[in-house]
Write a protein that holds these residues in place. Structure first.
Motif, PDB file in Angstrom:
ATOM      1  N   ASP A  71      -1.469  -9.333 -10.482  1.00  0.00           N
ATOM      2  CA  ASP A  71      -1.727  -9.207 -11.928  1.00  0.00           C
ATOM      3  C   ASP A  71      -1.839  -7.618 -12.335  1.00  0.00           C
ATOM      4  OD1 ASP A  71      -4.105  -8.362 -11.024  1.00  0.00           O
ATOM      5  OD2 ASP A  71      -5.287 -10.078 -11.843  1.00  0.00           O
ATOM      6  N   TRP A  72      -1.560  -6.786 -11.503  1.00  0.00           N
ATOM      7  CA  TRP A  72      -1.396  -5.267 -11.587  1.00  0.00           C
ATOM      8  C   TRP A  72      -2.896  -4.790 -12.311  1.00  0.00           C
ATOM      9  CZ3 TRP A  72       1.612  -4.039  -7.796  1.00  0.00           C
ATOM     10  CH2 TRP A  72       2.817  -4.640  -7.543  1.00  0.00           C
ATOM     11  N   THR A  73      -3.833  -5.061 -11.901  1.00  0.00           N
ATOM     12  CA  THR A  73      -5.041  -4.468 -12.287  1.00  0.00           C
ATOM     13  C   THR A  73      -5.935  -3.835 -11.320  1.00  0.00           C
ATOM     14  OG1 THR A  73      -6.283  -6.686 -12.321  1.00  0.00           O
ATOM     15  CG2 THR A  73      -5.207  -6.228 -14.304  1.00  0.00           C
ATOM     16  N   SER A  74      -6.631  -3.162 -11.416  1.00  0.00           N
ATOM     17  CA  SER A  74      -7.416  -2.145 -10.487  1.00  0.00           C
ATOM     18  C   SER A  74      -8.276  -3.190  -9.874  1.00  0.00           C
ATOM     19  CB  SER A  74      -8.349  -1.202 -11.178  1.00  0.00           C
ATOM     20  OG  SER A  74      -7.200  -0.044 -11.728  1.00  0.00           O
ATOM     21  N   GLY A  75      -8.289  -3.228  -8.455  1.00  0.00           N
ATOM     22  CA  GLY A  75      -8.952  -4.175  -7.756  1.00  0.00           C
ATOM     23  C   GLY A  75      -8.630  -5.431  -7.466  1.00  0.00           C
ATOM     24  N   GLU A 104      -5.691   1.654  -7.634  1.00  0.00           N
ATOM     25  CA  GLU A 104      -5.579   2.486  -9.095  1.00  0.00           C
ATOM     26  C   GLU A 104      -4.267   2.003  -9.590  1.00  0.00           C
ATOM     27  OE1 GLU A 104      -5.365   7.037 -10.395  1.00  0.00           O
ATOM     28  OE2 GLU A 104      -5.794   6.579  -8.323  1.00  0.00           O
ATOM     29  N   VAL A 105      -4.462   1.465 -10.917  1.00  0.00           N
ATOM     30  CA  VAL A 105      -3.327   1.210 -11.663  1.00  0.00           C
ATOM     31  C   VAL A 105      -3.288   1.778 -12.834  1.00  0.00           C
ATOM     32  CG1 VAL A 105      -2.106  -0.819 -12.514  1.00  0.00           C
ATOM     33  CG2 VAL A 105      -3.468  -1.172 -10.767  1.00  0.00           C
ATOM     34  N   LEU A 145       0.335   4.352  -9.210  1.00  0.00           N
ATOM     35  CA  LEU A 145       0.059   3.035  -8.704  1.00  0.00           C
ATOM     36  C   LEU A 145      -0.605   3.415  -7.024  1.00  0.00           C
ATOM     37  CD1 LEU A 145      -0.522  -0.112  -8.485  1.00  0.00           C
ATOM     38  CD2 LEU A 145       2.068  -0.153  -7.748  1.00  0.00           C
ATOM     39  N   VAL A 146      -1.890   3.172  -6.813  1.00  0.00           N
ATOM     40  CA  VAL A 146      -2.370   3.205  -5.313  1.00  0.00           C
ATOM     41  C   VAL A 146      -2.783   2.037  -5.000  1.00  0.00           C
ATOM     42  CG1 VAL A 146      -3.873   4.474  -3.880  1.00  0.00           C
ATOM     43  CG2 VAL A 146      -3.168   5.624  -6.320  1.00  0.00           C
ATOM     44  N   GLN A 147      -2.194   1.554  -3.608  1.00  0.00           N
ATOM     45  CA  GLN A 147      -2.501   0.336  -3.064  1.00  0.00           C
ATOM     46  C   GLN A 147      -2.796   0.527  -1.513  1.00  0.00           C
ATOM     47  OE1 GLN A 147       1.778  -1.089  -3.914  1.00  0.00           O
ATOM     48  NE2 GLN A 147       0.571  -2.696  -5.121  1.00  0.00           N
ATOM     49  N   SER A 148      -3.616  -0.424  -1.093  1.00  0.00           N
ATOM     50  CA  SER A 148      -3.707  -0.324   0.295  1.00  0.00           C
ATOM     51  C   SER A 148      -2.827  -1.463   0.817  1.00  0.00           C
ATOM     52  CB  SER A 148      -5.267  -1.315   0.679  1.00  0.00           C
ATOM     53  OG  SER A 148      -5.074  -2.444  -0.097  1.00  0.00           O
ATOM     54  N   PHE A 149      -2.278  -1.223   2.039  1.00  0.00           N
ATOM     55  CA  PHE A 149      -0.877  -1.901   2.430  1.00  0.00           C
ATOM     56  C   PHE A 149      -1.214  -2.440   4.033  1.00  0.00           C
ATOM     57  CE2 PHE A 149       3.003  -1.642   4.936  1.00  0.00           C
ATOM     58  CZ  PHE A 149       3.784  -1.848   4.221  1.00  0.00           C
ATOM     59  N   ARG A 150      -1.309  -3.635   4.203  1.00  0.00           N
ATOM     60  CA  ARG A 150      -1.293  -4.285   5.386  1.00  0.00           C
ATOM     61  C   ARG A 150      -0.117  -5.360   5.715  1.00  0.00           C
ATOM     62  NH1 ARG A 150      -3.959  -9.118   7.318  1.00  0.00           N
ATOM     63  NH2 ARG A 150      -4.698  -8.983   9.206  1.00  0.00           N
ATOM     64  N   ALA A 151       0.674  -4.672   6.743  1.00  0.00           N
ATOM     65  CA  ALA A 151       1.850  -5.723   6.849  1.00  0.00           C
ATOM     66  C   ALA A 151       1.463  -6.570   7.973  1.00  0.00           C
ATOM     67  CB  ALA A 151       2.914  -4.947   7.715  1.00  0.00           C
ATOM     68  N   VAL A 152       1.882  -8.004   7.812  1.00  0.00           N
ATOM     69  CA  VAL A 152       1.433  -9.109   8.570  1.00  0.00           C
ATOM     70  C   VAL A 152       2.882  -9.807   8.803  1.00  0.00           C
ATOM     71  CG1 VAL A 152      -0.767  -9.193   7.487  1.00  0.00           C
ATOM     72  CG2 VAL A 152       1.229 -10.408   6.524  1.00  0.00           C
ATOM     73  N   HIS A 202       8.236  -0.829 -14.657  1.00  0.00           N
ATOM     74  CA  HIS A 202       8.693  -2.375 -14.562  1.00  0.00           C
ATOM     75  C   HIS A 202       9.481  -2.494 -13.208  1.00  0.00           C
ATOM     76  CE1 HIS A 202      10.093  -6.101 -15.997  1.00  0.00           C
ATOM     77  NE2 HIS A 202      11.259  -5.993 -15.897  1.00  0.00           N
ATOM     78  N   ALA A 203      10.226  -1.719 -12.739  1.00  0.00           N
ATOM     79  CA  ALA A 203      11.071  -2.043 -11.364  1.00  0.00           C
ATOM     80  C   ALA A 203      10.188  -2.146 -10.329  1.00  0.00           C
ATOM     81  CB  ALA A 203      12.049  -1.100 -11.350  1.00  0.00           C
ATOM     82  N   LEU A 204       9.005  -1.565 -10.454  1.00  0.00           N
ATOM     83  CA  LEU A 204       8.053  -1.357  -9.209  1.00  0.00           C
ATOM     84  C   LEU A 204       7.213  -2.923  -9.125  1.00  0.00           C
ATOM     85  CD1 LEU A 204       6.886   2.243  -9.155  1.00  0.00           C
ATOM     86  CD2 LEU A 204       8.413   1.191  -7.627  1.00  0.00           C
ATOM     87  N   THR A 205       6.805  -3.196 -10.504  1.00  0.00           N
ATOM     88  CA  THR A 205       5.914  -4.435 -10.430  1.00  0.00           C
ATOM     89  C   THR A 205       6.551  -5.807 -10.853  1.00  0.00           C
ATOM     90  OG1 THR A 205       5.659  -3.621 -12.913  1.00  0.00           O
ATOM     91  CG2 THR A 205       4.098  -2.810 -11.075  1.00  0.00           C
ATOM     92  N   ASP A 206       7.812  -5.721 -11.435  1.00  0.00           N
ATOM     93  CA  ASP A 206       8.102  -7.123 -11.859  1.00  0.00           C
ATOM     94  C   ASP A 206       8.717  -7.747 -10.495  1.00  0.00           C
ATOM     95  OD1 ASP A 206       9.528  -8.638 -13.762  1.00  0.00           O
ATOM     96  OD2 ASP A 206      11.315  -8.599 -12.670  1.00  0.00           O
ATOM     97  N   THR A 207       8.541  -8.948 -10.164  1.00  0.00           N
ATOM     98  CA  THR A 207       8.631  -9.818  -9.041  1.00  0.00           C
ATOM     99  C   THR A 207      10.211  -9.848  -8.747  1.00  0.00           C
ATOM    100  OG1 THR A 207       6.682 -10.922  -9.170  1.00  0.00           O
ATOM    101  CG2 THR A 207       8.656 -11.795  -7.687  1.00  0.00           C
ATOM    102  N   GLU A 208      10.717 -10.290  -9.810  1.00  0.00           N
ATOM    103  CA  GLU A 208      12.448 -10.660  -9.470  1.00  0.00           C
ATOM    104  C   GLU A 208      13.029  -9.157  -9.384  1.00  0.00           C
ATOM    105  OE1 GLU A 208      13.771 -13.738  -9.348  1.00  0.00           O
ATOM    106  OE2 GLU A 208      11.968 -14.345  -9.600  1.00  0.00           O
TER     107      GLU A 208
END
Length: 269
Positions: A151-155, A174-175, A181-188, A131-137
């Protein structure tokens, strides 16, 4: 036992591990070349293989060294999070006369490699950690005020914004709540980091007794990549641990930016 007492006991192990010059030498070797095998480390120290193993065991128990299997090899990585915790919870109270020396330590911890691994133990449940990793606030409180939405679903896509600007983006590869939790990461957030392209971040959650082991792996980084991409993980994880265990915020750039953002009018976000 209070939450802060547990934190102090954990830090005692770190102090004991750092007190030995041989163990500090091992950390120096991993700083120079992260991700080494036992055999490679043995060649660099004037002691037996068994002796090196004993010292690595102490460093591992203190959380200063983490391991990862790659094929038949077992690689050892420097984990800078416990040292960051020491700084944030104790040394930072007396920083003014220490700033010059700490600047050198910070530079040493943020070395550039193709893969960075950070590991921390948090007294919480896998569900609360997820929850701490995925909750916005909640995430914005320890993640530099950044508001991460998905929405924390795969893809699916995720975005991190701050001050009305897009700061990072990627795909949830991967969720698997509340384990992985596996994410691609692009800093902008700037042209310099945008030029680095896309890397990958993996969050692995493993229950250990009444706590959780959280391992963050940031890989697929260009050799010599801009350290803005991964240099903030130590502060983020320190803040996450403190928030979940005590409900308090650390006085770090991460928490300060959240406090500044929380004072802004809602319409400005």
């Amino acid at each position: 036992m209070t939450n802060w007492s547990r934190i102090v006991l954990g830090m005692d192990e770190v102090f004991r591990a750092l007190a030995d010059p041989t163990r500090r030498s091992l950390l120096d070797e991993l700083f120079k070349n992260d991700g080494q095998t036992l055999s490679a480390l043995e060649e660099r120290l004037p002691m037996t293989r068994f002796g090196v193993m004993k010292h690595l065991k102490v460093l591992g128990e203190a959380g200063l060294v983490v391991t990862k299997r790659r094929g038949r090899e077992k690689l050892h990585f420097l984990n800078a999070v416990p040292i960051r915790l020491l700084h944030d919870r104790w040394v930072s109270k007396y920083t003014e006369p220490w700033l010059a020396s700490l600047a050198g330590l910070k530079h040493a911890l943020e070395n550039k490699t193709m893969e960075k691994i950070y590991e921390i133990y948090i007294k919480t449940t896998p569900e609360q950690l997820w929850h701490a990793l995925t909750d916005t606030e909640m995430r914005s409180k320890y993640n530099f005020g950044m508001r991460v939405k998905s929405d924390w679903t795969s893809g699916s896509r995720y975005e991190g914004t701050g001050g009305g600007h897009l700061l990072l983006e990627g795909e949830n590869l991967e969720v698997d709540p509340p384990r992985r939790l596996v994410q691609s990461f692009r800093a902008v957030w700037g042209e310099d980091v945008k030029a680095e392209g896309t890397s990958r971040v993996t969050f692995d959650i493993k229950p250990v007794g009444d706590s959780c082991q959280l391992r963050v792996t940031h890989d697929q980084l260009r050799e010599g990549a801009n350290d803005q991409l991964f240099g903030g993980w130590m502060m983020i994880l320190s803040g996450l641990k403190t928030l979940l265990e005590t409900g308090e915020l650390l006085t770090t750039p991460g928490s300060q930016r959240w406090m500044e953002a929380s004072r802004e009018p809602v319409a400005a976000r």
